[in-house]
Design an enzyme around this catalytic site. Sequence first.
Site, PDB file in Angstrom:
ATOM      1  N   PRO A 143      20.850 -40.781  -5.751  1.00 56.09           N
ATOM      2  CA  PRO A 143      19.865 -40.473  -4.913  1.00 56.09           C
ATOM      3  C   PRO A 143      19.655 -39.371  -4.003  1.00 56.09           C
ATOM      4  O   PRO A 143      19.765 -39.128  -2.893  1.00 56.09           O
ATOM      5  CB  PRO A 143      19.944 -41.779  -3.980  1.00 56.09           C
ATOM      6  CG  PRO A 143      21.465 -41.861  -3.753  1.00 56.09           C
ATOM      7  CD  PRO A 143      21.794 -41.716  -5.123  1.00 56.09           C
ATOM      8  N   CYS A 144      19.256 -38.274  -4.704  1.00 55.38           N
ATOM      9  CA  CYS A 144      19.243 -37.089  -4.077  1.00 55.38           C
ATOM     10  C   CYS A 144      18.170 -36.796  -3.033  1.00 55.38           C
ATOM     11  O   CYS A 144      18.240 -36.218  -2.097  1.00 55.38           O
ATOM     12  CB  CYS A 144      18.990 -35.776  -5.114  1.00 55.38           C
ATOM     13  SG  CYS A 144      17.765 -35.911  -6.292  1.00 55.38           S
TER      14      CYS A 144
END
Length: 185
Positions: A143-144
């Site tokens: 989950p950048c």
Amino acid sequence: MATPPGGLEFCVFPTAIGHCALVWREPGVVVGSALPHGSPQSTRAAVARWYPEARESTPGADVAAVVAQVADLLETGTGDLSGVDLDLAAVPAFDRRVYEVVRDIPAGATLTYGDVAARLGAPGAAQAVGQALGRNPFPPIVPCHRVLAAGRQVGGFSARGGRRTKLRMLEAEGVHLEHPTLFDV
């Protein structure tokens, strides 16, 4: 025609933010993923550029569960994708370490690039962290979008829609960085 063992398969699926894609090899190991590229056809074309040997197919139960989790995350902001099996063989060692830290950020929480660098024991490597996240082959499984610039600023985001897409993903998780103005209401 059956996919040979180790062959790559992919599917394109609808989500609250557009059509995403998942690329895998048996037994359900995710090799890559893609956030929306504007249309299902554009997302397919992106997958074809990145994984020319992959063929589109219907996922089995294990991959279908990941598809459902991704769709749920993008719709409701809930779900934990940290247990999804990723093929990290082609990922450089530093990037792999960054992705491990980022996968531990729960939905609704954020870290800064500097925070991630500090957790890696590499203070001062915030820019390198940002570059690694810009190469992330597994959004939103890694989950950048939960990694922000200093001062809780949005920072960059390489997915289509850039900052707006990142804000939308964060807002689905209950993270509100920008307050609406009179013109947004």
